[in-house]
Motif scaffolding. Structure first.
Motif, PDB file in Angstrom:
ATOM      1  N   GLU A   1      33.857  38.937  19.406  1.00  0.00           N
ATOM      2  CA  GLU A   1      32.945  38.665  20.515  1.00  0.00           C
ATOM      3  C   GLU A   1      31.834  37.728  20.046  1.00  0.00           C
ATOM      4  OE1 GLU A   1      30.496  41.512  23.453  1.00  0.00           O
ATOM      5  OE2 GLU A   1      32.317  42.390  22.582  1.00  0.00           O
ATOM      6  N   THR A  42      41.644  38.140  15.450  1.00  0.00           N
ATOM      7  CA  THR A  42      40.700  39.193  15.846  1.00  0.00           C
ATOM      8  C   THR A  42      39.870  38.851  17.073  1.00  0.00           C
ATOM      9  OG1 THR A  42      39.001  38.340  14.340  1.00  0.00           O
ATOM     10  CG2 THR A  42      40.511  40.030  13.473  1.00  0.00           C
ATOM     11  N   ARG A  43      39.702  37.576  17.373  1.00  0.00           N
ATOM     12  CA  ARG A  43      38.909  37.089  18.501  1.00  0.00           C
ATOM     13  C   ARG A  43      37.569  37.835  18.635  1.00  0.00           C
ATOM     14  NH1 ARG A  43      41.948  33.380  21.867  1.00  0.00           N
ATOM     15  NH2 ARG A  43      43.612  32.787  20.448  1.00  0.00           N
ATOM     16  N   SER A  70      31.927  34.591  19.413  1.00  0.00           N
ATOM     17  CA  SER A  70      32.364  33.586  18.454  1.00  0.00           C
ATOM     18  C   SER A  70      32.722  32.305  19.208  1.00  0.00           C
ATOM     19  CB  SER A  70      33.596  34.082  17.684  1.00  0.00           C
ATOM     20  OG  SER A  70      34.234  33.004  17.017  1.00  0.00           O
ATOM     21  N   THR A  85      34.264  29.833  17.950  1.00  0.00           N
ATOM     22  CA  THR A  85      35.632  29.499  17.565  1.00  0.00           C
ATOM     23  C   THR A  85      36.628  30.274  18.421  1.00  0.00           C
ATOM     24  OG1 THR A  85      34.953  28.976  15.307  1.00  0.00           O
ATOM     25  CG2 THR A  85      37.277  29.513  15.647  1.00  0.00           C
ATOM     26  N   ALA A  86      36.392  31.550  18.616  1.00  0.00           N
ATOM     27  CA  ALA A  86      37.278  32.353  19.456  1.00  0.00           C
ATOM     28  C   ALA A  86      37.273  31.830  20.890  1.00  0.00           C
ATOM     29  CB  ALA A  86      36.868  33.823  19.412  1.00  0.00           C
ATOM     30  N   GLU A  87      36.115  31.414  21.358  1.00  0.00           N
ATOM     31  CA  GLU A  87      36.012  30.855  22.712  1.00  0.00           C
ATOM     32  C   GLU A  87      36.839  29.575  22.840  1.00  0.00           C
ATOM     33  OE1 GLU A  87      32.543  29.015  25.550  1.00  0.00           O
ATOM     34  OE2 GLU A  87      32.004  30.667  24.210  1.00  0.00           O
ATOM     35  N   LEU A 121      39.440  28.773  21.005  1.00  0.00           N
ATOM     36  CA  LEU A 121      40.839  29.169  20.956  1.00  0.00           C
ATOM     37  C   LEU A 121      41.308  29.691  22.312  1.00  0.00           C
ATOM     38  CD1 LEU A 121      40.909  30.797  17.435  1.00  0.00           C
ATOM     39  CD2 LEU A 121      42.296  28.837  18.166  1.00  0.00           C
ATOM     40  N   SER A 122      40.448  30.417  22.991  1.00  0.00           N
ATOM     41  CA  SER A 122      40.795  30.907  24.324  1.00  0.00           C
ATOM     42  C   SER A 122      40.929  29.763  25.319  1.00  0.00           C
ATOM     43  CB  SER A 122      39.746  31.908  24.812  1.00  0.00           C
ATOM     44  OG  SER A 122      39.781  33.072  24.017  1.00  0.00           O
ATOM     45  N   ALA A 159      45.660  27.013  16.998  1.00  0.00           N
ATOM     46  CA  ALA A 159      45.927  27.239  18.426  1.00  0.00           C
ATOM     47  C   ALA A 159      47.406  27.048  18.754  1.00  0.00           C
ATOM     48  CB  ALA A 159      45.068  26.303  19.278  1.00  0.00           C
ATOM     49  N   ILE A 216      40.030  34.591  12.687  1.00  0.00           N
ATOM     50  CA  ILE A 216      39.331  34.582  13.983  1.00  0.00           C
ATOM     51  C   ILE A 216      40.345  34.579  15.122  1.00  0.00           C
ATOM     52  CG2 ILE A 216      37.845  33.198  15.517  1.00  0.00           C
ATOM     53  CD1 ILE A 216      36.307  32.389  12.926  1.00  0.00           C
ATOM     54  N   ASP A 217      41.420  33.828  14.956  1.00  0.00           N
ATOM     55  CA  ASP A 217      42.464  33.812  15.982  1.00  0.00           C
ATOM     56  C   ASP A 217      43.069  35.201  16.163  1.00  0.00           C
ATOM     57  OD1 ASP A 217      44.279  32.681  17.876  1.00  0.00           O
ATOM     58  OD2 ASP A 217      45.787  32.474  16.298  1.00  0.00           O
TER      59      ASP A 217
END
Length: 87
Positions: A20, A17-18, A22, A24-26, A28-29, A75, A14-15
């Motif tokens: 949309e 590919t980030r 997600s 988890t991606a949010e 990480l951002s 992260a 997920i880190d």
């Protein structure tokens, strides 16, 4: 059912590919601060579940704590091997 290792691999993916939409991606951002807030919240929920809830609820809360702990490592780009070296 996920294993500890498979969860970590999923978080790494997920880190990388980030995807949309997600959560988890949010997170990480949002970085270490956003993840840290969730980590502290989950630690408190583990404690409260251990004091006042069922074994099933405690297991759920611990699973969420592990998720956020692993997410923090991802992260910060700290490989799981570093953790294993100091266990």
């Amino acid at each position: 059912m996920k294993s500890f290792d498979s969860l970590y691999q999923e978080l790494l993916e997920i880190d990388a590919t980030r995807p949309e939409h997600s959560g988890t991606a949010e997170l990480l951002s949002g970085g270490v601060h956003a993840i840290g807030k969730k980590l502290v919240e989950e630690a408190a929920e583990v404690w409260m579940a251990a004091e006042h809830e069922s074994d099933e609820q405690l297991a759920l809360e611990v699973s969420q704590l592990l998720y956020y702990a692993q997410l923090m490592l991802v992260a910060r780009k700290v490989p799981m091997q570093r953790v294993e070296e100091v266990l």
